[in-house]
Design a protein around this motif. Sequence first.
Motif, PDB file in Angstrom:
ATOM      1  N   VAL A 183       0.820  -1.207   0.000  1.00 50.53           N
ATOM      2  CA  VAL A 183       0.000   0.000   0.000  1.00 50.53           C
ATOM      3  C   VAL A 183       0.858   1.262   0.000  1.00 50.53           C
ATOM      4  CG1 VAL A 183      -0.209   0.225   2.516  1.00 50.53           C
ATOM      5  CG2 VAL A 183      -2.073   1.033   1.050  1.00 50.53           C
ATOM      6  N   VAL A 184       2.109   1.160   0.482  1.00 49.45           N
ATOM      7  CA  VAL A 184       3.024   2.296   0.469  1.00 49.45           C
ATOM      8  C   VAL A 184       3.596   2.512  -0.920  1.00 49.45           C
ATOM      9  CG1 VAL A 184       5.250   3.155   1.324  1.00 49.45           C
ATOM     10  CG2 VAL A 184       3.619   2.105   2.905  1.00 49.45           C
ATOM     11  N   VAL A 185       3.916   1.423  -1.603  1.00 49.90           N
ATOM     12  CA  VAL A 185       4.609   1.510  -2.896  1.00 49.90           C
ATOM     13  C   VAL A 185       3.647   1.644  -4.073  1.00 49.90           C
ATOM     14  CG1 VAL A 185       6.225   0.359  -4.445  1.00 49.90           C
ATOM     15  CG2 VAL A 185       6.504   0.148  -1.977  1.00 49.90           C
ATOM     16  N   THR A 186       2.609   0.827  -4.086  1.00 52.55           N
ATOM     17  CA  THR A 186       1.691   0.811  -5.233  1.00 52.55           C
ATOM     18  C   THR A 186       0.268   1.218  -4.877  1.00 52.55           C
ATOM     19  OG1 THR A 186       1.194  -1.546  -4.880  1.00 52.55           O
ATOM     20  CG2 THR A 186       3.027  -1.007  -6.354  1.00 52.55           C
ATOM     21  N   GLY A 187      -0.047   1.290  -3.580  1.00 52.83           N
ATOM     22  CA  GLY A 187      -1.417   1.598  -3.203  1.00 52.83           C
ATOM     23  C   GLY A 187      -2.337   0.419  -3.478  1.00 52.83           C
ATOM     24  N   ALA A 188      -3.610   0.724  -3.634  1.00 49.07           N
ATOM     25  CA  ALA A 188      -4.614  -0.293  -3.975  1.00 49.07           C
ATOM     26  C   ALA A 188      -5.597   0.347  -4.944  1.00 49.07           C
ATOM     27  CB  ALA A 188      -5.326  -0.810  -2.720  1.00 49.07           C
ATOM     28  N   PRO A 189      -5.251   0.383  -6.241  1.00 51.37           N
ATOM     29  CA  PRO A 189      -6.065   1.101  -7.231  1.00 51.37           C
ATOM     30  C   PRO A 189      -7.530   0.685  -7.255  1.00 51.37           C
ATOM     31  CG  PRO A 189      -3.961   0.443  -8.176  1.00 51.37           C
ATOM     32  CD  PRO A 189      -4.055  -0.228  -6.841  1.00 51.37           C
ATOM     33  N   MET A 190      -7.815  -0.586  -7.030  1.00 52.07           N
ATOM     34  CA  MET A 190      -9.201  -1.046  -7.078  1.00 52.07           C
ATOM     35  C   MET A 190     -10.037  -0.471  -5.944  1.00 52.07           C
ATOM     36  SD  MET A 190      -9.387  -2.770  -9.791  1.00 52.07           S
ATOM     37  CE  MET A 190     -10.992  -3.544  -9.594  1.00 52.07           C
ATOM     38  N   ARG A 191      -9.347   0.010  -4.893  1.00 54.12           N
ATOM     39  CA  ARG A 191     -10.060   0.639  -3.773  1.00 54.12           C
ATOM     40  C   ARG A 191      -9.778   2.143  -3.703  1.00 54.12           C
ATOM     41  NH1 ARG A 191      -7.891  -2.016   1.107  1.00 54.12           N
ATOM     42  NH2 ARG A 191      -6.331  -2.981  -0.243  1.00 54.12           N
ATOM     43  N   ASN A 192      -9.260   2.698  -4.782  1.00 54.42           N
ATOM     44  CA  ASN A 192      -8.963   4.130  -4.867  1.00 54.42           C
ATOM     45  C   ASN A 192      -7.973   4.585  -3.791  1.00 54.42           C
ATOM     46  OD1 ASN A 192     -10.665   4.668  -7.105  1.00 54.42           O
ATOM     47  ND2 ASN A 192     -12.445   4.744  -5.761  1.00 54.42           N
ATOM     48  N   ILE A 193      -6.995   3.730  -3.500  1.00 57.75           N
ATOM     49  CA  ILE A 193      -5.956   4.082  -2.539  1.00 57.75           C
ATOM     50  C   ILE A 193      -4.663   4.339  -3.299  1.00 57.75           C
ATOM     51  CG2 ILE A 193      -4.609   3.322  -0.565  1.00 57.75           C
ATOM     52  CD1 ILE A 193      -6.892   1.544   0.278  1.00 57.75           C
ATOM     53  N   PRO A 194      -4.180   5.575  -3.337  1.00 58.54           N
ATOM     54  CA  PRO A 194      -2.901   5.847  -4.000  1.00 58.54           C
ATOM     55  C   PRO A 194      -1.754   5.395  -3.110  1.00 58.54           C
ATOM     56  CG  PRO A 194      -3.738   7.846  -2.991  1.00 58.54           C
ATOM     57  CD  PRO A 194      -4.798   6.790  -2.776  1.00 58.54           C
ATOM     58  N   PRO A 195      -0.551   5.250  -3.654  1.00 56.19           N
ATOM     59  CA  PRO A 195       0.596   4.874  -2.823  1.00 56.19           C
ATOM     60  C   PRO A 195       0.847   5.928  -1.743  1.00 56.19           C
ATOM     61  CG  PRO A 195       1.114   4.687  -5.162  1.00 56.19           C
ATOM     62  CD  PRO A 195      -0.199   5.397  -5.083  1.00 56.19           C
ATOM     63  N   CYS A 196       1.074   5.481  -0.511  1.00 57.41           N
ATOM     64  CA  CYS A 196       1.361   6.429   0.577  1.00 57.41           C
ATOM     65  C   CYS A 196       2.575   7.279   0.226  1.00 57.41           C
ATOM     66  CB  CYS A 196       1.608   5.685   1.883  1.00 57.41           C
ATOM     67  SG  CYS A 196       0.244   4.647   2.444  1.00 57.41           S
ATOM     68  N   GLY A 197       3.546   6.633  -0.441  1.00 60.56           N
ATOM     69  CA  GLY A 197       4.783   7.322  -0.772  1.00 60.56           C
ATOM     70  C   GLY A 197       4.620   8.437  -1.781  1.00 60.56           C
ATOM     71  N   SER A 198       3.501   8.491  -2.492  1.00 62.34           N
ATOM     72  CA  SER A 198       3.301   9.545  -3.486  1.00 62.34           C
ATOM     73  C   SER A 198       3.001  10.890  -2.837  1.00 62.34           C
ATOM     74  CB  SER A 198       2.168   9.163  -4.445  1.00 62.34           C
ATOM     75  OG  SER A 198       0.945   9.059  -3.748  1.00 62.34           O
ATOM     76  N   CYS A 199       2.615  10.887  -1.577  1.00 65.38           N
ATOM     77  CA  CYS A 199       2.340  12.137  -0.865  1.00 65.38           C
ATOM     78  C   CYS A 199       3.297  12.338   0.303  1.00 65.38           C
ATOM     79  CB  CYS A 199       0.908  12.165  -0.329  1.00 65.38           C
ATOM     80  SG  CYS A 199      -0.377  12.298  -1.593  1.00 65.38           S
ATOM     81  N   HIS A 200       3.660  11.257   0.969  1.00 66.46           N
ATOM     82  CA  HIS A 200       4.410  11.346   2.214  1.00 66.46           C
ATOM     83  C   HIS A 200       5.888  11.012   2.055  1.00 66.46           C
ATOM     84  CE1 HIS A 200       0.796  12.040   4.583  1.00 66.46           C
ATOM     85  NE2 HIS A 200       0.208  11.093   3.886  1.00 66.46           N
ATOM     86  N   GLN A 239      -9.249  14.075   1.499  1.00 66.46           N
ATOM     87  CA  GLN A 239      -8.416  13.079   0.819  1.00 66.46           C
ATOM     88  C   GLN A 239      -7.988  11.947   1.747  1.00 66.46           C
ATOM     89  OE1 GLN A 239      -5.248  15.457  -0.745  1.00 66.46           O
ATOM     90  NE2 GLN A 239      -4.750  16.377   1.219  1.00 66.46           N
ATOM     91  N   MET A 240      -7.542  12.265   2.977  1.00 68.10           N
ATOM     92  CA  MET A 240      -7.107  11.203   3.873  1.00 68.10           C
ATOM     93  C   MET A 240      -8.283  10.391   4.407  1.00 68.10           C
ATOM     94  SD  MET A 240      -4.053  10.284   4.289  1.00 68.10           S
ATOM     95  CE  MET A 240      -4.507   9.216   5.655  1.00 68.10           C
ATOM     96  N   ARG A 241      -9.398  11.026   4.626  1.00 65.12           N
ATOM     97  CA  ARG A 241     -10.568  10.280   5.111  1.00 65.12           C
ATOM     98  C   ARG A 241     -11.017   9.253   4.071  1.00 65.12           C
ATOM     99  NH1 ARG A 241     -14.227  15.258   6.715  1.00 65.12           N
ATOM    100  NH2 ARG A 241     -12.624  16.320   5.518  1.00 65.12           N
ATOM    101  N   ASN A 242     -11.026   9.658   2.810  1.00 65.22           N
ATOM    102  CA  ASN A 242     -11.430   8.725   1.756  1.00 65.22           C
ATOM    103  C   ASN A 242     -10.466   7.547   1.653  1.00 65.22           C
ATOM    104  OD1 ASN A 242     -13.691  10.212   0.963  1.00 65.22           O
ATOM    105  ND2 ASN A 242     -12.511  11.500  -0.423  1.00 65.22           N
ATOM    106  N   ILE A 243      -9.191   7.803   1.849  1.00 66.38           N
ATOM    107  CA  ILE A 243      -8.204   6.725   1.779  1.00 66.38           C
ATOM    108  C   ILE A 243      -8.302   5.821   3.003  1.00 66.38           C
ATOM    109  CG2 ILE A 243      -5.724   6.226   1.828  1.00 66.38           C
ATOM    110  CD1 ILE A 243      -5.330   8.835   0.212  1.00 66.38           C
ATOM    111  N   ALA A 244      -8.336   6.432   4.188  1.00 69.46           N
ATOM    112  CA  ALA A 244      -8.330   5.652   5.430  1.00 69.46           C
ATOM    113  C   ALA A 244      -9.540   4.734   5.538  1.00 69.46           C
ATOM    114  CB  ALA A 244      -8.275   6.599   6.629  1.00 69.46           C
TER     115      ALA A 244
END
Length: 263
Positions: A183-200, A239-244
């Motif tokens: 989830v840090v490197v690639t996220g989870a596209p099917m659940r609309n989760i971008p990689p954590c590393g893309s922001c943090h 944005q974080m609420r939607n991801i979390a």
Amino acid sequence: MSDQPLFSVRNPWFGISVGVTAAIAVLSAVAGLIWLPLAQPDLKLAGVWDAICSAAGVPRAAVQEASIKPDFKTSNVVMTSEMLTKADQVSIGRGATLAQRCAICHGPQGVSDAHSPNLAGQFAAVTYKELNDFKTGARVSVVMSPFAAAMSDQDMKDVAAYYAFLPRVPSNSLDTGRPAPAVVVTGAPMRNIPPCGSCHGDIDNKAGSPWLGGQSAVYIKAQIEAFASGARRNDISEQMRNIARQMTAEEIDQVAHYYEAQP
């Protein structure tokens, strides 16, 4: 066989077929362009013509209603990539004096042993935004809210500049060889989760997103869960609420311990 032309108004069968086809077309148009749009309870329409324009996908002159505002305070800080990136020495020195009141939770050098966030080396814009949100009530804490309430805008900028000036110190759980969770490197596209590393960090840093390396796993986990439950809601554009909300308990735990082990 009749000598009556097939496509002739004098041919009764032709007249009947054209009439039936026209009636079906009219009924379909009325149902699709007028009745169905007007039957939708959540679609605000000004009239029949507005319903037709809406169904046809044509820009319509709808009645402009007042935007719906949330029933809680939202962050009023506008983030930019250049925000608070050029602090002067006077601001840093003044921030060092003000930060003495913060040492009990965040440590004398901005490194906490109490599961409070480490502020040493944190982006100044991030620290400033959170202080501002505590002050305005966009983010609520029984500890931080009273502190921030007494701070001026310049106080917050100075404290943020001071902590950004300090070097980042790795946590006691440093483990640079720890593999990054998916989830840090690639996220989870099917659940609309971008990689954590893309922001943090790691991949990129988004303006306003905190550097998470070396933060307490307890703190990170608590904040993700707070975003997921809606207890914390000062994230811009939700944005974080939607991801979390989409993250599993296992993913939250993996992310928290991974970033705690990073420099």
